[in-house]
Enzyme design. Structure first.
Site, PDB file in Angstrom:
ATOM      1  N   HIS A  17     -22.178  -0.428  53.089  1.00 26.43           N
ATOM      2  CA  HIS A  17     -22.803  -0.468  51.774  1.00 26.43           C
ATOM      3  C   HIS A  17     -23.616  -0.878  51.169  1.00 26.43           C
ATOM      4  O   HIS A  17     -24.428  -0.045  52.070  1.00 26.43           O
ATOM      5  CB  HIS A  17     -21.672  -2.087  52.312  1.00 26.43           C
ATOM      6  CG  HIS A  17     -22.339  -2.822  53.133  1.00 26.43           C
ATOM      7  ND1 HIS A  17     -24.213  -3.496  53.217  1.00 26.43           N
ATOM      8  CD2 HIS A  17     -22.057  -3.512  54.336  1.00 26.43           C
ATOM      9  CE1 HIS A  17     -24.219  -4.062  54.134  1.00 26.43           C
ATOM     10  NE2 HIS A  17     -23.069  -3.999  55.014  1.00 26.43           N
ATOM     11  N   CYS A 125     -23.116 -12.501  70.516  1.00 22.89           N
ATOM     12  CA  CYS A 125     -22.413 -12.667  69.114  1.00 22.89           C
ATOM     13  C   CYS A 125     -22.608 -10.790  69.382  1.00 22.89           C
ATOM     14  O   CYS A 125     -23.197 -10.037  69.080  1.00 22.89           O
ATOM     15  CB  CYS A 125     -23.197 -13.581  68.440  1.00 22.89           C
ATOM     16  SG  CYS A 125     -23.016 -12.645  66.815  1.00 22.89           S
ATOM     17  N   CYS A 143     -23.537 -18.460  64.980  1.00 23.97           N
ATOM     18  CA  CYS A 143     -25.003 -16.744  64.653  1.00 23.97           C
ATOM     19  C   CYS A 143     -24.847 -17.942  63.160  1.00 23.97           C
ATOM     20  O   CYS A 143     -24.364 -17.349  62.329  1.00 23.97           O
ATOM     21  CB  CYS A 143     -23.698 -15.967  65.345  1.00 23.97           C
ATOM     22  SG  CYS A 143     -24.637 -14.795  63.986  1.00 23.97           S
ATOM     23  N   LYS A 301     -16.803  -8.649  54.446  1.00 24.28           N
ATOM     24  CA  LYS A 301     -15.585  -8.582  54.269  1.00 24.28           C
ATOM     25  C   LYS A 301     -14.108  -8.891  54.163  1.00 24.28           C
ATOM     26  O   LYS A 301     -13.744  -8.913  52.573  1.00 24.28           O
ATOM     27  CB  LYS A 301     -14.898  -7.252  55.498  1.00 24.28           C
ATOM     28  CG  LYS A 301     -15.563  -5.609  55.524  1.00 24.28           C
ATOM     29  CD  LYS A 301     -14.371  -5.456  56.845  1.00 24.28           C
ATOM     30  CE  LYS A 301     -14.668  -3.646  56.771  1.00 24.28           C
ATOM     31  NZ  LYS A 301     -14.667  -3.280  57.999  1.00 24.28           N
TER      32      LYS A 301
HETATM   33  O1  ME8 Z   1     -28.458  -4.016  62.788  1.00 24.09           O
HETATM   34  N1  ME8 Z   1     -29.126  -7.649  52.224  1.00 24.09           N
HETATM   35  O2  ME8 Z   1     -27.188  -2.416  61.746  1.00 24.09           O
HETATM   36  P1  ME8 Z   1     -26.927  -2.827  60.578  1.00 24.09           P
HETATM   37  C1  ME8 Z   1     -30.647  -6.522  52.712  1.00 24.09           C
HETATM   38  N2  ME8 Z   1     -28.046  -0.829  64.069  1.00 24.09           N
HETATM   39  N3  ME8 Z   1     -30.217  -5.794  53.409  1.00 24.09           N
HETATM   40  C2  ME8 Z   1     -29.088  -5.743  54.560  1.00 24.09           C
HETATM   41  C3  ME8 Z   1     -28.399  -6.595  53.545  1.00 24.09           C
HETATM   42  C4  ME8 Z   1     -28.131  -7.532  52.725  1.00 24.09           C
HETATM   43  N4  ME8 Z   1     -27.574  -8.428  52.871  1.00 24.09           N
HETATM   44  N5  ME8 Z   1     -27.504  -5.691  54.301  1.00 24.09           N
HETATM   45  C5  ME8 Z   1     -27.733  -5.241  55.409  1.00 24.09           C
HETATM   46  C6  ME8 Z   1     -27.818  -3.309  62.487  1.00 24.09           C
HETATM   47  N6  ME8 Z   1     -28.680  -4.591  55.368  1.00 24.09           N
HETATM   48  C7  ME8 Z   1     -29.088  -2.462  64.041  1.00 24.09           C
HETATM   49  C8  ME8 Z   1     -29.798  -1.613  63.815  1.00 24.09           C
HETATM   50  S1  ME8 Z   1     -32.233  -0.260  63.936  1.00 24.09           S
HETATM   51  C9  ME8 Z   1     -32.861   0.486  66.159  1.00 24.09           C
HETATM   52  C10 ME8 Z   1     -31.232  -0.443  64.608  1.00 24.09           C
HETATM   53  C11 ME8 Z   1     -29.300  -3.880  55.808  1.00 24.09           C
HETATM   54  O3  ME8 Z   1     -25.855  -1.525  60.172  1.00 24.09           O
HETATM   55  C12 ME8 Z   1     -30.416  -4.139  56.572  1.00 24.09           C
HETATM   56  O4  ME8 Z   1     -32.065  -3.310  56.509  1.00 24.09           O
HETATM   57  O5  ME8 Z   1     -26.016  -3.713  61.102  1.00 24.09           O
HETATM   58  C13 ME8 Z   1     -30.064  -5.067  57.698  1.00 24.09           C
HETATM   59  O6  ME8 Z   1     -31.435  -4.618  58.541  1.00 24.09           O
HETATM   60  C14 ME8 Z   1     -29.385  -3.345  58.194  1.00 24.09           C
HETATM   61  O7  ME8 Z   1     -28.740  -3.192  57.330  1.00 24.09           O
HETATM   62  C15 ME8 Z   1     -28.582  -3.668  59.832  1.00 24.09           C
HETATM   63  O8  ME8 Z   1     -27.799  -3.003  59.649  1.00 24.09           O
END
Ligand code: ME8
Length: 514
Positions: A17, A125, A143, A301
């Site tokens: 997204h 969580c 959370c 979602k």
């Molecule tokens: O945490 N605003 O993956 P993830 C800004 N797999 N950035 C956003 C956002 C929002 N509303 N929503 C998502 C994970 N992001 C782990 C990471 S790394 C070794 C493992 C971006 O799919 C932002 O970069 O939940 C956030 O840190 C990341 O998506 C989280 O992605």
């Protein structure tokens, strides 16, 4: 000089997204900017494929976990291709080379005595894949990020002696003169981490007995590696750890790990502690940008307000979608975005300011010179003014990831050229048949816009190239920009040759109704 930048590896439970594209486009803008500044850039992105969350998503869809990850990997790559993301490598944590590097790190930690077994019960969580202590939950006991109630999980796991690294981490994060200083940005988030470090560190569980979809522990195959440990190690696998030592030596450590604040703790505390335990160099900089809301609401979602990057592309086109994503709100703090503001920025910056400038210069050249760049003394006066405006703050803003400021200064340069056209009023010059003056005016606008275009490249790589070519710029704009950013010299002959042909085009940025 090398420059290594990473995005988080996103969970493979769903399609990307705009939260994901936010970090990825920002990383791409930096990667492209560094390449223009002659850095040898390695840009890593990818997906996080193991863990209970992915397994649950696959079960829900009646699919195998691997099957779901294969599909998501293709989906992420497809969107990144569409958005012109210039990554060097896309890593998947189910790849064999990653398994080898995870096993290696855990073995080292185990052999060095940093891993021990302990029975543990805690609040977990699933969305974060993280244990929470009561004090870290919100007022309702949920959370803080997902607003869901954590479940009690009890297991006998292998723990990592994180507590042993408290002093070492504190020194490396708080003292800029430390030879292994880790710069955490922005400042407020660095202070939060320092504050938490002062409170002390507890050892953390690094394995799971109940999660099958993961990498088995090399010293106890009945347990799998905690998905966050597996995920963090991607940053070394991606640059050749255990597979290509020359590459690893060249690019590691990373120059920037980029992510949002939700996962800063893992990157600034857990990850450096793992690296310290394994005696590997530490990341130089960790930058955590804010979280954005949509029309004031968290994107989720259940609220049905998740925006896909495709929607932005459909509405504004690829390059404008990239530009708007990273320049609408300041990068760093939390912010709110809305369709209304996106459209208004699109219309102001791109349709009205830039689009209008390009189209009026082309129209004038068509009308008075049949699309040919007039044979005139090159007039670099305006180009020099534009270069001066940009040289003051553009590079600085880009190097500090202040993309909205970089865009502001670009827009002021574009406005300056538009204003100069009003002042010169070429349509009046033509009435008095002063063709020399008219040629000189057109030449000055063209040379000035070439400067603007070179600065636009990191944000809008395709449109910038298009404008460059349409306006008769000579040679490959990327190559010319690399030379320009190295010496900041505008060639005396400018960036085009007399009689080069401009080309007409459709409207670059059609206005979008609110
Ligand atoms: O945490 N605003 O993956 P993830 C800004 N797999 N950035 C956003 C956002 C929002 N509303 N929503 C998502 C994970 N992001 C782990 C990471 S790394 C070794 C493992 C971006 O799919 C932002 O970069 O939940 C956030 O840190 C990341 O998506 C989280 O992605």
């Amino acid at each position: 000089m090398k420059f290594y930048i990473t995005t988080p590896i996103y969970y493979a439970n769903d399609v990307p997204h705009i939260g994901h594209s936010y970090t990825t486009i920002a990383s791409d803008v930096i990667a492209r900017w560094k390449r223009l500044n002659n850095f040898d850039v390695f840009f890593l992105t990818g997906i996080d494929e193991h863990g209970a969350k992915i397994a649950a998503a696959a079960r829900k869809k009646n699919r195998t976990s691997q099957d779901l990850c294969d599909e998501m990997s293709a989906k992420f790559k497809e969107i990144w291709k569409l958005l012109n993301i210039s990554y060097t490598e896309f890593i998947r944590t189910t790849e064999r080379k990653h398994l080898i590097s995870v096993e290696r790190i855990l073995k080292i930690l185990f052999e060095r005595g940093f891993i021990f077994k302990k029975k543990y019960e805690g609040l977990y969580c699933l969305e974060c894949e993280k244990f929470y202590s009561q004090k870290d939950l919100d007022e309702s006991g949920n959370c803080p990020f997902h607003k869901t109630s954590p479940v009690i999980q009890s297991e006998e796991n292998y723990f990592f002696k994180l507590s042993s690294f408290q002093t070492g981490l504190f020194e490396r994060i708080s003292n800029p003169n430390h030879k292994e200083y880790i710069e955490i940005q922005p400042e407020e988030r660095r202070n939060e981490i320092i504050g938490k470090l002062k409170l002390g560190l507890e050892d953390v569980s690094f394995s799971r007995t109940s999660v099958e979809w993961g990498i088995p522990l090399p010293f106890d195959r009945k347990q799998t590696v905690y998905v966050w440990v597996d995920a963090l190690i991607n940053y070394i696998t991606g640059v050749g750890y255990m597979a290509d030592d020359a590459k690893f030596q060249k690019y590691w450590p990373t120059d920037i790990h980029l992510m949002a604040k939700d996962i800063l703790w893992f990157h600034s505390v857990i990850w450096p502690a793992i690296l310290m335990a394994a005696e590997l160099p530490l990341p130089k900089k960790i930058y955590s940008h804010g979280f954005f809301t949509l029309n004031g609401d968290k994107m989720s979602k259940s609220l049905g307000n998740v925006i896909s990057p495709n929607e932005l592309i459909d509405k504004y086109g690829v390059d404008a979608a990239r530009y708007l994503t990273v320049t609408l709100i300041p990068f760093g703090p939390d912010g709110n975005i809305s369709w209304r503001e996106l459209t208004s920025k699109y219309n102001n910056d791109l349709a009205n300011n830039l689009g209008n400038l390009v189209s009026r210069i082309i129209k004038m050249t068509e009308k008075y010179f049949n699309f040919q760049i007039p044979q005139s003394t090159i007039n670099l006066q305006l180009a020099k003014k534009v270069a001066a405006i940009l040289s003051k703050s553009f590079a600085n803003s880009m190097d500090n990831m202040q993309f909205h400021k970089a865009a502001e200064v670009l827009q002021s340069a574009i406005t300056l050229i538009n204003k100069q056209i009003e002042i010169d009023s070429p349509w009046r010059v033509v009435k008095i048949m002063d063709m020399r003056k008219l040629s000189s005016c057109i030449s000055s606008y063209l040379q000035a816009i070439y400067i603007v275009v070179m600065h636009l490249l990191p944000f809008m790589p395709t449109v910038s190239e298009k404008i460059w070519n349409m306006m008769g710029g000579v040679g490959d704009v990327n190559e010319i920009a690399r030379k320009y950013f190295a010496d900041m010299m505008i060639p005396e002959c400018g960036f085009s040759v007399p009689h080069a042909k401009l080309s007409a085009m459709g409207i670059l940025f059609p206005r979008v109704e609110k």
